[in-house]
Motif scaffolding. Structure first.
Motif, PDB file in Angstrom:
ATOM      1  N   ALA A  82       0.846  -0.989  -0.008  1.00 51.15           N
ATOM      2  CA  ALA A  82      -0.023  -0.098   0.029  1.00 51.15           C
ATOM      3  C   ALA A  82       1.086   1.205   0.023  1.00 51.15           C
ATOM      4  CB  ALA A  82      -0.912  -0.019   1.062  1.00 51.15           C
ATOM      5  N   GLY A  83       0.207   2.083  -0.434  1.00 54.26           N
ATOM      6  CA  GLY A  83       0.967   3.584  -0.408  1.00 54.26           C
ATOM      7  C   GLY A  83      -0.104   4.700   0.102  1.00 54.26           C
ATOM      8  N   LEU A  84       0.836   5.648   1.017  1.00 50.98           N
ATOM      9  CA  LEU A  84      -0.035   6.817   1.163  1.00 50.98           C
ATOM     10  C   LEU A  84       0.801   8.046   1.274  1.00 50.98           C
ATOM     11  CD1 LEU A  84       0.763   7.593   4.619  1.00 50.98           C
ATOM     12  CD2 LEU A  84       0.063   5.172   4.866  1.00 50.98           C
ATOM     13  N   VAL A  85      -0.010   9.073   0.962  1.00 48.54           N
ATOM     14  CA  VAL A  85       0.761  10.384   0.974  1.00 48.54           C
ATOM     15  C   VAL A  85      -0.027  11.389   1.838  1.00 48.54           C
ATOM     16  CG1 VAL A  85       1.136  12.213  -0.594  1.00 48.54           C
ATOM     17  CG2 VAL A  85       1.358  10.197  -1.403  1.00 48.54           C
ATOM     18  N   LEU A  86       0.696  11.721   2.994  1.00 51.55           N
ATOM     19  CA  LEU A  86       0.039  12.710   4.049  1.00 51.55           C
ATOM     20  C   LEU A  86       0.644  14.082   3.669  1.00 51.55           C
ATOM     21  CD1 LEU A  86      -1.623  13.186   6.638  1.00 51.55           C
ATOM     22  CD2 LEU A  86       0.261  12.484   7.775  1.00 51.55           C
ATOM     23  N   THR A  87      -0.483  15.148   3.432  1.00 56.00           N
ATOM     24  CA  THR A  87      -0.136  16.572   3.105  1.00 56.00           C
ATOM     25  C   THR A  87      -0.444  17.462   4.089  1.00 56.00           C
ATOM     26  OG1 THR A  87      -0.138  15.906   0.505  1.00 56.00           O
ATOM     27  CG2 THR A  87       0.160  18.242   1.225  1.00 56.00           C
ATOM     28  N   SER A  88       0.717  18.196   4.584  1.00 61.50           N
ATOM     29  CA  SER A  88       0.236  19.321   5.557  1.00 61.50           C
ATOM     30  C   SER A  88      -0.552  20.477   5.041  1.00 61.50           C
ATOM     31  CB  SER A  88       1.454  19.672   6.292  1.00 61.50           C
ATOM     32  OG  SER A  88       2.129  20.624   5.536  1.00 61.50           O
ATOM     33  N   PRO A  89      -1.083  21.202   5.651  1.00 62.54           N
ATOM     34  CA  PRO A  89      -1.978  22.469   5.220  1.00 62.54           C
ATOM     35  C   PRO A  89      -0.642  23.453   4.673  1.00 62.54           C
ATOM     36  CG  PRO A  89      -2.681  22.254   7.509  1.00 62.54           C
ATOM     37  CD  PRO A  89      -1.335  21.242   7.338  1.00 62.54           C
ATOM     38  N   ASP A  90       0.496  23.190   4.781  1.00 60.90           N
ATOM     39  CA  ASP A  90       1.533  24.289   4.481  1.00 60.90           C
ATOM     40  C   ASP A  90       1.969  23.564   3.243  1.00 60.90           C
ATOM     41  OD1 ASP A  90       1.454  25.933   6.740  1.00 60.90           O
ATOM     42  OD2 ASP A  90       3.062  24.732   7.627  1.00 60.90           O
ATOM     43  N   GLY A  91       1.627  22.178   2.891  1.00 67.33           N
ATOM     44  CA  GLY A  91       1.947  21.786   1.622  1.00 67.33           C
ATOM     45  C   GLY A  91       3.273  20.749   1.567  1.00 67.33           C
ATOM     46  N   TRP A  92       3.751  20.535   2.791  1.00 66.10           N
ATOM     47  CA  TRP A  92       4.863  19.625   2.855  1.00 66.10           C
ATOM     48  C   TRP A  92       4.306  18.104   2.900  1.00 66.10           C
ATOM     49  CZ3 TRP A  92       5.566  16.739   7.276  1.00 66.10           C
ATOM     50  CH2 TRP A  92       4.943  17.099   8.415  1.00 66.10           C
ATOM     51  N   THR A  93       5.094  17.155   2.185  1.00 63.52           N
ATOM     52  CA  THR A  93       4.225  15.928   2.238  1.00 63.52           C
ATOM     53  C   THR A  93       5.122  14.819   2.970  1.00 63.52           C
ATOM     54  OG1 THR A  93       5.636  15.318   0.128  1.00 63.52           O
ATOM     55  CG2 THR A  93       3.188  16.269   0.062  1.00 63.52           C
ATOM     56  N   LEU A  94       4.699  13.915   3.390  1.00 61.09           N
ATOM     57  CA  LEU A  94       5.100  12.495   3.844  1.00 61.09           C
ATOM     58  C   LEU A  94       4.757  11.647   2.929  1.00 61.09           C
ATOM     59  CD1 LEU A  94       4.382  13.057   7.732  1.00 61.09           C
ATOM     60  CD2 LEU A  94       6.821  13.446   6.571  1.00 61.09           C
ATOM     61  N   ILE A 123      -5.845   3.115   7.836  1.00 56.64           N
ATOM     62  CA  ILE A 123      -5.546   2.932   9.080  1.00 56.64           C
ATOM     63  C   ILE A 123      -3.962   3.304   9.414  1.00 56.64           C
ATOM     64  CG2 ILE A 123      -5.171   1.397  11.125  1.00 56.64           C
ATOM     65  CD1 ILE A 123      -7.611  -0.029  10.141  1.00 56.64           C
ATOM     66  N   ALA A 124      -3.053   3.111   8.538  1.00 57.97           N
ATOM     67  CA  ALA A 124      -1.674   3.525   8.869  1.00 57.97           C
ATOM     68  C   ALA A 124      -1.533   5.008   8.821  1.00 57.97           C
ATOM     69  CB  ALA A 124      -0.599   2.817   7.768  1.00 57.97           C
ATOM     70  N   GLY A 125      -2.169   5.314   7.565  1.00 61.03           N
ATOM     71  CA  GLY A 125      -2.125   6.975   7.437  1.00 61.03           C
ATOM     72  C   GLY A 125      -2.899   7.707   8.756  1.00 61.03           C
ATOM     73  N   LEU A 126      -3.968   7.292   9.182  1.00 62.44           N
ATOM     74  CA  LEU A 126      -4.604   7.854  10.253  1.00 62.44           C
ATOM     75  C   LEU A 126      -3.786   7.581  11.524  1.00 62.44           C
ATOM     76  CD1 LEU A 126      -8.544   6.916   9.547  1.00 62.44           C
ATOM     77  CD2 LEU A 126      -7.103   9.009   9.323  1.00 62.44           C
ATOM     78  N   THR A 127      -3.117   6.486  12.002  1.00 66.04           N
ATOM     79  CA  THR A 127      -2.131   6.239  12.798  1.00 66.04           C
ATOM     80  C   THR A 127      -0.933   7.102  12.843  1.00 66.04           C
ATOM     81  OG1 THR A 127      -2.973   4.021  13.039  1.00 66.04           O
ATOM     82  CG2 THR A 127      -0.809   4.676  13.971  1.00 66.04           C
ATOM     83  N   ILE A 128      -0.277   7.446  11.695  1.00 68.19           N
ATOM     84  CA  ILE A 128       0.687   8.478  11.630  1.00 68.19           C
ATOM     85  C   ILE A 128       0.130   9.859  11.698  1.00 68.19           C
ATOM     86  CG2 ILE A 128       2.256   9.656   9.862  1.00 68.19           C
ATOM     87  CD1 ILE A 128       2.449   6.539   8.584  1.00 68.19           C
ATOM     88  N   ALA A 129      -0.858  10.199  11.291  1.00 67.95           N
ATOM     89  CA  ALA A 129      -1.410  11.669  11.445  1.00 67.95           C
ATOM     90  C   ALA A 129      -1.778  11.781  13.117  1.00 67.95           C
ATOM     91  CB  ALA A 129      -2.752  11.803  10.648  1.00 67.95           C
ATOM     92  N   LYS A 130      -2.377  10.634  13.465  1.00 75.10           N
ATOM     93  CA  LYS A 130      -2.729  10.800  15.116  1.00 75.10           C
ATOM     94  C   LYS A 130      -1.300  11.187  15.863  1.00 75.10           C
ATOM     95  CE  LYS A 130      -4.255   8.037  18.811  1.00 75.10           C
ATOM     96  NZ  LYS A 130      -4.501   6.742  19.247  1.00 75.10           N
ATOM     97  N   HIS A 131      -0.287  10.468  15.469  1.00 75.42           N
ATOM     98  CA  HIS A 131       0.901  10.557  16.326  1.00 75.42           C
ATOM     99  C   HIS A 131       1.767  11.978  15.744  1.00 75.42           C
ATOM    100  CE1 HIS A 131       0.974   6.833  18.326  1.00 75.42           C
ATOM    101  NE2 HIS A 131       0.849   6.171  17.167  1.00 75.42           N
ATOM    102  N   LEU A 132       1.291  12.562  14.851  1.00 74.32           N
ATOM    103  CA  LEU A 132       1.655  13.771  14.485  1.00 74.32           C
ATOM    104  C   LEU A 132       0.970  15.061  14.948  1.00 74.32           C
ATOM    105  CD1 LEU A 132       2.526  13.473  10.768  1.00 74.32           C
ATOM    106  CD2 LEU A 132       4.304  13.805  12.758  1.00 74.32           C
ATOM    107  N   GLY A 133      -0.240  14.616  15.742  1.00 79.43           N
ATOM    108  CA  GLY A 133      -1.022  15.644  16.488  1.00 79.43           C
ATOM    109  C   GLY A 133      -2.079  16.298  15.471  1.00 79.43           C
ATOM    110  N   VAL A 134      -2.230  15.565  14.213  1.00 81.45           N
ATOM    111  CA  VAL A 134      -3.069  16.078  13.240  1.00 81.45           C
ATOM    112  C   VAL A 134      -4.745  16.224  14.052  1.00 81.45           C
ATOM    113  CG1 VAL A 134      -4.261  15.805  11.058  1.00 81.45           C
ATOM    114  CG2 VAL A 134      -1.890  15.445  11.497  1.00 81.45           C
ATOM    115  N   GLN A 135      -5.301  17.317  13.988  1.00 84.32           N
ATOM    116  CA  GLN A 135      -6.643  17.526  14.355  1.00 84.32           C
ATOM    117  C   GLN A 135      -7.950  17.546  13.202  1.00 84.32           C
ATOM    118  OE1 GLN A 135      -7.422  17.772  17.508  1.00 84.32           O
ATOM    119  NE2 GLN A 135      -5.377  17.115  17.870  1.00 84.32           N
ATOM    120  N   LYS A 136      -7.396  17.971  12.053  1.00 82.97           N
ATOM    121  CA  LYS A 136      -8.347  17.806  10.961  1.00 82.97           C
ATOM    122  C   LYS A 136      -7.811  17.263   9.715  1.00 82.97           C
ATOM    123  CE  LYS A 136     -10.293  22.451  12.164  1.00 82.97           C
ATOM    124  NZ  LYS A 136     -10.563  23.644  11.851  1.00 82.97           N
TER     125      LYS A 136
END
Length: 127
Positions: A28-40, A61-74
């Motif tokens: 699987a692959g996932l791309v997580l992008t911050s509001p400022d535009g940087w990506t993981l 689930i992996a993407g949401l888990t990573i986001a949770k650990h980064l403190g993402v709220q939205k």
């Protein structure tokens, strides 16, 4: 000049997920992008043989888990899996035990976010 962004959209992270299962391997692959535009960007390789739908769930689930650990709220997640998005939205009912387990795991992660949307996108647009 700043864009006029609604209050709901401020601080919104974007998550794109996709899973694959075939004879030669599964991942699987996932791309997580911050509001400022940087990506993981993450690539996952499974040590088990998931179905295509299980691979899609694993990515979400992996993407949401990573986001949770980064403190993402939205966060707004996009997936090309009609089944996963249908289960999350309540449009579909989990008929298989594995799908019910994935849905329960998703529900337990959901409370970590102030706002969580999961949208269905065409496969060609899921990057």
């Amino acid at each position: 000049m700043e864009e006029d962004t609604s209050e709901e959209e401020k601080g919104l992270w974007m998550l794109s997920v996709g899973g694959s299962s075939c004879v030669s391997g599964s991942g699987a692959g996932l791309v997580l992008t911050s509001p400022d535009g940087w990506t993981l960007e993450y690539a996952l390789r499974f040590r088990f043989k998931p179905t295509k739908n299980e691979a899609e769930w694993e990515a979400l689930i992996a993407g949401l888990t990573i986001a949770k650990h980064l403190g993402v709220q939205k966060i707004e997640a996009s997936s090309d899996s009609q089944l996963v998005v249908g289960l999350v939205s309540g449009e579909y009912e989990a008929r298989e035990d594995s799908m019910a387990e994935y849905l329960a795991h998703f529900q337990s992660l959901k409370s970590a976010f102030q706002m969580l949307r999961v949208l269905k996108v065409p496969r060609a647009e899921n990057a």
